[in-house]
Design a protein around this motif. Structure first.
Motif, short mmCIF file in Angstrom:
data_model
loop_
_atom_site.label_atom_id
_atom_site.label_comp_id
_atom_site.label_asym_id
_atom_site.label_seq_id
_atom_site.Cartn_x
_atom_site.Cartn_y
_atom_site.Cartn_z
N SER A 98 0.86 -1.19 0.00
CA SER A 98 0.00 0.00 0.00
C SER A 98 0.89 1.23 0.00
CB SER A 98 -0.92 0.00 1.23
OG SER A 98 -0.13 0.06 2.41
N HIS A 99 0.33 2.40 -0.37
CA HIS A 99 1.12 3.63 -0.40
C HIS A 99 1.67 3.97 0.99
CE1 HIS A 99 -1.40 3.92 -4.02
NE2 HIS A 99 -0.39 4.60 -4.53
N SER A 100 0.90 3.59 2.02
CA SER A 100 1.33 3.87 3.40
C SER A 100 2.46 2.96 3.84
CB SER A 100 0.14 3.70 4.35
OG SER A 100 -0.24 2.32 4.39
N GLY A 101 2.60 1.80 3.17
CA GLY A 101 3.62 0.82 3.55
C GLY A 101 3.18 -0.11 4.66
N ARG A 102 1.95 0.04 5.16
CA ARG A 102 1.47 -0.77 6.27
C ARG A 102 0.89 -2.11 5.80
NH1 ARG A 102 -1.28 -0.27 11.45
NH2 ARG A 102 -1.55 -2.44 12.05
N TYR A 103 0.33 -2.12 4.59
CA TYR A 103 -0.38 -3.31 4.12
C TYR A 103 0.25 -3.88 2.84
CZ TYR A 103 -3.89 -1.38 7.26
OH TYR A 103 -4.53 -0.85 8.35
N LEU A 104 -0.06 -5.14 2.61
CA LEU A 104 0.31 -5.83 1.38
C LEU A 104 -0.96 -6.31 0.71
CD1 LEU A 104 3.20 -8.32 2.23
CD2 LEU A 104 3.27 -6.55 0.49
N MET A 105 -1.00 -6.24 -0.62
CA MET A 105 -2.13 -6.81 -1.34
C MET A 105 -1.59 -7.89 -2.28
SD MET A 105 -4.96 -4.98 -3.77
CE MET A 105 -3.81 -3.84 -4.49
N THR A 106 -2.25 -9.03 -2.28
CA THR A 106 -1.85 -10.11 -3.18
C THR A 106 -3.04 -10.56 -4.01
OG1 THR A 106 -2.32 -11.82 -1.52
CG2 THR A 106 -0.07 -10.96 -1.61
N ARG A 107 -2.76 -10.99 -5.23
CA ARG A 107 -3.81 -11.49 -6.10
C ARG A 107 -3.50 -12.93 -6.48
NH1 ARG A 107 -7.85 -10.66 -10.46
NH2 ARG A 107 -8.51 -12.83 -10.43
N ASP A 108 -4.43 -13.82 -6.20
CA ASP A 108 -4.33 -15.18 -6.75
C ASP A 108 -5.44 -15.34 -7.78
OD1 ASP A 108 -6.68 -15.90 -5.33
OD2 ASP A 108 -5.52 -16.41 -3.55
N TYR A 109 -5.71 -16.56 -8.22
CA TYR A 109 -6.63 -16.71 -9.35
C TYR A 109 -8.05 -16.25 -9.03
CZ TYR A 109 -8.71 -18.51 -13.61
OH TYR A 109 -9.37 -18.59 -14.81
N LEU A 110 -8.54 -16.57 -7.84
CA LEU A 110 -9.94 -16.26 -7.51
C LEU A 110 -10.13 -15.11 -6.55
CD1 LEU A 110 -11.40 -19.89 -7.11
CD2 LEU A 110 -11.62 -18.37 -9.08
N THR A 111 -9.07 -14.71 -5.82
CA THR A 111 -9.27 -13.72 -4.76
C THR A 111 -8.19 -12.64 -4.75
OG1 THR A 111 -7.94 -14.91 -3.11
CG2 THR A 111 -10.27 -15.51 -3.25
N VAL A 112 -8.53 -11.54 -4.05
CA VAL A 112 -7.55 -10.52 -3.68
C VAL A 112 -7.50 -10.52 -2.15
CG1 VAL A 112 -7.03 -8.06 -3.61
CG2 VAL A 112 -7.93 -9.06 -5.68
N LYS A 113 -6.28 -10.52 -1.60
CA LYS A 113 -6.14 -10.54 -0.14
C LYS A 113 -5.32 -9.33 0.30
CE LYS A 113 -6.48 -15.53 0.11
NZ LYS A 113 -5.75 -16.79 0.00
N VAL A 114 -5.72 -8.75 1.43
CA VAL A 114 -4.97 -7.65 2.03
C VAL A 114 -4.37 -8.16 3.34
CG1 VAL A 114 -5.11 -5.33 3.04
CG2 VAL A 114 -6.45 -5.88 0.98
N TRP A 115 -3.06 -7.98 3.48
CA TRP A 115 -2.34 -8.45 4.65
C TRP A 115 -1.83 -7.26 5.45
CZ3 TRP A 115 -1.42 -13.88 5.16
CH2 TRP A 115 -1.76 -14.64 4.03
N ASP A 116 -1.86 -7.38 6.77
CA ASP A 116 -1.21 -6.41 7.65
C ASP A 116 0.22 -6.90 7.88
OD1 ASP A 116 -0.26 -4.93 9.87
OD2 ASP A 116 -2.31 -4.56 10.55
N LEU A 117 1.20 -6.02 7.70
CA LEU A 117 2.59 -6.45 7.85
C LEU A 117 2.88 -6.96 9.26
CD1 LEU A 117 4.90 -3.95 5.92
CD2 LEU A 117 3.93 -6.11 5.19
N ASN A 118 2.03 -6.59 10.21
CA ASN A 118 2.25 -7.03 11.60
C ASN A 118 1.52 -8.33 11.93
OD1 ASN A 118 3.77 -4.71 12.02
ND2 ASN A 118 1.96 -3.51 12.56
N MET A 119 0.83 -8.92 10.96
CA MET A 119 0.08 -10.16 11.23
C MET A 119 0.33 -11.16 10.10
SD MET A 119 -3.94 -10.67 12.20
CE MET A 119 -4.65 -10.44 10.59
N GLU A 120 1.14 -12.17 10.40
CA GLU A 120 1.56 -13.12 9.36
C GLU A 120 0.60 -14.31 9.22
OE1 GLU A 120 5.84 -14.10 9.88
OE2 GLU A 120 5.78 -12.52 11.40
#
Length: 443
Positions: free
Chosen positions: A290-312
């Motif tokens: 993300s622009h803020s650097g706090r989150y990650l977004m990933t795309r697989d075939y069926l979904t988009v997921k948003v991850w918090d860098l502090n929660m693995e």
């Protein structure tokens, strides 16, 4: 996404006639620069087309959003590797802009093997009155020169020039799938299936290998790298995703070779959903900070997921892009569509995410309101200022008039590449060989 987000208007569209479109015309990457004033596209023919946003005029204030062709140049040519008897495609895999430092613009473009740094500059004056050359550029006979002239600059028609300033080559055995410019603006990384290399923008004959997942015995290979990106603010941090659906965050301060990750993001698989296609559809095709650097977004075939860098342990948010295709995976496997690599993008404030689908549909998800919308980029909607209507896919049962049946989706029309303006609600959508630019509805 505000109330009007599901009624966007087309602002401009750049269409190539389908009847005459060739494989080379298919757009393979789209990227705004850091201000949003320029938009670059790359295609399978190795060309880069740069569009520039029109300046606002008092007579036509609504034309401010329109993008017109600014520069077109051939970035890569087809090559042949004689040692391996392999043809190297000219297709542009990725384009990344460098921040503007002066009047010129710089961008990195890559095909499967070679990254190039291009300078795009304007020229509106030309020198005249040379002593040793005549006006046509021919060398004059020194015996005929009797006076000393001072060359002068004369106005000329504006000319936009694109020139290659650096060529970064011979560092990848496998195909490059992504490049990312570091926040220090001195280095960038290029990523192939098994390795990530770190380059200095000034040095072309040397790169440093920072990730290498190639096993000693290639028969033991279980996963490949699918994408990688630098953190937007911390120059020592980067992430890379894998074909097994995992994301590794690495810190270059820990070791020169980042084989050991700092953080590992992976969602445990639900055994009840396990199938023959599980591993294929869990492969991550794109990863974006993300622009803020706090989150990650990933795309697989069926979904988009948003991850918090502090929660693995699990994603913060999961959005279903086209879950109605779950029952069609068998036929999608047979026609190879299941291996399509869709990209995903954030809006400027990280509140909305966008990604593509089939039938020229693209999806938007509002992270705050949890609303989502399906829109279509098509020739029918491509009239300027036309309102986009939300589309719905009918899975079974009775189909309403405005719905489209999942069985009548066209899988040859796919939106793999999209881009979002860094500060405004303007989006660019590449639909095969056509580029569509939409913006929020304006009065």
């Amino acid at each position: 996404m505000e109330e009007e987000s599901d009624s966007r208007k087309i602002n401009n569209s750049f269409l190539r006639d389908h009847n005459y479109a060739t494989e080379a015309d298919i757009i393979s990457t789209v990227e705004f620069n850091s201000t949003g004033e320029l938009l670059a596209t790359g295609d399978k023919g190795g060309r880069v087309v740069v569009f520039q946003r029109e300046q606002e005029s008092k007579n036509q204030p609504h034309r401010r959003g329109e993008y017109n062709v600014y520069s077109t140049f051939q970035s890569h040519e087809p090559e042949f590797d004689y040692l391996k008897s392999l043809e190297i495609e000219e297709k542009i895999n990725k384009i990344r802009w460098l921040p503007q430092q002066n009047a010129a613009y710089f961008l990195l473009s890559t095909n499967d093997k070679t990254v190039k740094l291009w300078k795009i500059s304007e020229r509106d004056k030309r020198p005249e009155g040379y002593n040793l050359k005549d006006e046509d550029g021919r060398i004059r006979d020194p015996a005929t020169i009797t006076t000393l002239r001072v060359p002068v600059l004369r106005p000329m028609d504006l000319m936009v020039e694109a020139a290659p300033r650096r060529v970064f080559s011979n560092a990848h055995t496998y195909h490059i799938n992504s490049i990312s410019v570091n926040s220090d603006y001195e280095t960038f990384m290029s990523t192939d299936d098994l390795r990530i290399n770190l380059w200095n923008l000034e040095i072309t004959n040397r790169s440093f290998n920072i990730v290498d997942i190639k096993p000693t015995n290639m028969e033991e290979l279980t996963e490949v790298i699918t994408a990688a990106e630098f953190h937007p603010h911390h120059c020592n941090t980067f992430v890379y995703s894998s074909s097994k659906g995992s994301i590794r965050l690495c810190d270059m301060r820990a070791a020169a070779l980042c084989d050991n990750h700092s953080k590992f993001f992976e969602e445990p698989e639900d055994p009840s959903n396990r199938s023959f296609f599980s591993e294929i559809i869990s492969s991550i095709s794109d990863v974006k900070f993300s622009h803020s650097g706090r989150y990650l977004m990933t795309r697989d075939y069926l979904t988009v997921k948003v991850w918090d860098l502090n929660m693995e342990s699990k994603p913060l948010e999961t959005y279903q892009v086209h879950d109605y295709l779950r029952s069609k995976l068998c036929s999608l496997y047979e026609n190879d569509c299941i291996f399509d690599k869709f990209e995903c993008v954030w809006n400027g404030s990280d509140s909305v995410i966008m990604t593509g689908s089939y039938n020229n549909f693209f999806r938007m998800f509002d992270r705050n309101t949890k609303r989502d919308v399906t829109l279509e980029a098509s020739r029918e909607n491509s009239k300027p200022r036309a309102i986009l209507k939300p589309r719905k896919v009918c899975v079974g049962g009775k189909r309403r008039k405005d719905e489209i049946s999942v069985d009548s989706l066209d899988f040859s029309k796919k939106i793999l590449h999209t881009a979002w303006h860094p500060s405004e609600n303007i989006i660019a959508v590449a639909a095969t060989n056509n580029l569509y630019i939409f913006q929020d509805k304006v009065n």
